[in-house]
Motif scaffolding. Structure first.
Motif, PDB file in Angstrom:
ATOM      1  N   LYS A   1       0.853  -1.184   0.000  1.00  0.00           N
ATOM      2  CA  LYS A   1       0.000   0.000   0.000  1.00  0.00           C
ATOM      3  C   LYS A   1       0.890   1.236   0.000  1.00  0.00           C
ATOM      4  O   LYS A   1       1.811   1.359   0.806  1.00  0.00           O
ATOM      5  CB  LYS A   1      -0.890  -0.002   1.238  1.00  0.00           C
ATOM      6  CG  LYS A   1      -1.929   1.058   1.229  1.00  0.00           C
ATOM      7  CD  LYS A   1      -2.855   0.884   2.409  1.00  0.00           C
ATOM      8  CE  LYS A   1      -3.940   1.936   2.355  1.00  0.00           C
ATOM      9  NZ  LYS A   1      -4.869   1.810   3.460  1.00  0.00           N
TER      10      LYS A   1
ATOM     11  N   THR B   1       1.966   4.956   0.660  1.00  0.00           N
ATOM     12  CA  THR B   1       1.683   6.022   1.604  1.00  0.00           C
ATOM     13  C   THR B   1       2.530   7.231   1.238  1.00  0.00           C
ATOM     14  O   THR B   1       3.550   7.111   0.569  1.00  0.00           O
ATOM     15  CB  THR B   1       2.004   5.612   3.058  1.00  0.00           C
ATOM     16  OG1 THR B   1       3.368   5.256   3.148  1.00  0.00           O
ATOM     17  CG2 THR B   1       1.116   4.477   3.531  1.00  0.00           C
TER      18      THR B   1
ATOM     19  N   LYS C   1       4.488  10.489   2.926  1.00  0.00           N
ATOM     20  CA  LYS C   1       5.083  10.780   4.219  1.00  0.00           C
ATOM     21  C   LYS C   1       5.571  12.228   4.277  1.00  0.00           C
ATOM     22  O   LYS C   1       6.193  12.710   3.346  1.00  0.00           O
ATOM     23  CB  LYS C   1       6.237   9.805   4.436  1.00  0.00           C
ATOM     24  CG  LYS C   1       6.941   9.929   5.747  1.00  0.00           C
ATOM     25  CD  LYS C   1       7.906   8.789   5.999  1.00  0.00           C
ATOM     26  CE  LYS C   1       9.043   8.748   5.023  1.00  0.00           C
ATOM     27  NZ  LYS C   1      10.078   7.784   5.352  1.00  0.00           N
TER      28      LYS C   1
ATOM     29  N   LYS D   1       1.913  10.333   8.119  1.00  0.00           N
ATOM     30  CA  LYS D   1       1.678   9.551   6.906  1.00  0.00           C
ATOM     31  C   LYS D   1       0.253   9.758   6.444  1.00  0.00           C
ATOM     32  O   LYS D   1      -0.663   9.889   7.258  1.00  0.00           O
ATOM     33  CB  LYS D   1       1.940   8.074   7.157  1.00  0.00           C
ATOM     34  CG  LYS D   1       3.404   7.768   7.405  1.00  0.00           C
ATOM     35  CD  LYS D   1       3.659   6.298   7.515  1.00  0.00           C
ATOM     36  CE  LYS D   1       5.147   6.052   7.702  1.00  0.00           C
ATOM     37  NZ  LYS D   1       5.467   4.635   7.765  1.00  0.00           N
TER      38      LYS D   1
ATOM     39  N   GLU E   1      -2.722   8.616   3.196  1.00  0.00           N
ATOM     40  CA  GLU E   1      -3.055   7.613   2.188  1.00  0.00           C
ATOM     41  C   GLU E   1      -3.124   8.186   0.784  1.00  0.00           C
ATOM     42  O   GLU E   1      -2.977   7.452  -0.182  1.00  0.00           O
ATOM     43  CB  GLU E   1      -4.363   6.919   2.546  1.00  0.00           C
ATOM     44  CG  GLU E   1      -4.208   6.020   3.752  1.00  0.00           C
ATOM     45  CD  GLU E   1      -5.396   5.117   3.966  1.00  0.00           C
ATOM     46  OE1 GLU E   1      -6.152   4.865   3.009  1.00  0.00           O
ATOM     47  OE2 GLU E   1      -5.554   4.658   5.101  1.00  0.00           O
TER      48      GLU E   1
END
Length: 129
Positions: free
Chosen positions: A74, A76, A78, A88, A90
């Motif tokens: 997945k 992310t 940051k 973080k 999505e």
């Protein structure tokens, strides 16, 4: 069915060490349950995937007989702040909205934004006074 050398090389490219996989089917009576996840630790000379399953099993995935699918990590986004804190997100838009709010409404001096896990994709945002 034993694969040829070219097929084994292709398997090594597609399933490098560390690749995460999920079991779809395995013909062994001692197989982990369908859906079990694991980490590829290598490919042997007959094309079997050597997998360390998360449930502790180490049964190999046999070429041409068993089936697994690669689990895509997945992604992310940051943010690393000047004080070392990390946030973080999505989605890219969520991260950028957070940065925009911080620049407009807070005393943000700088932040490193990593739109991917690769360090060379870093964007540095700096507020001028």
């Amino acid at each position: 069915m034993i694969p040829n050398r070219e097929t084994i090389e292709r398997l090594k490219e597609n399933y490098p060490e560390g690749t995460r996989v999920e079991l779809i089917s395995m013909s062994d009576p001692y197989a982990p349950p369908k859906g079990t996840q694991g980490t590829v630790i290598g490919i042997d000379d007959i094309g079997s995937l050597l997998v360390q399953w998360d449930n502790g099993s180490s049964l190999n995935v046999l070429y041409g007989e068993d089936m697994v699918r690669i689990i895509k990590p997945k992604k992310t986004f940051k943010l690393v702040f000047q004080n070392g804190n990390v946030e973080k997100f999505e989605t890219y838009n969520d991260a950028w909205q957070y940065i925009s709010d911080m620049v407009l409404n807070h005393d943000l001096v700088w932040v490193d934004f990593y739109p991917s896990e690769n360090n060379w994709d870093r964007i540095r945002v700096r507020k001028e006074f």
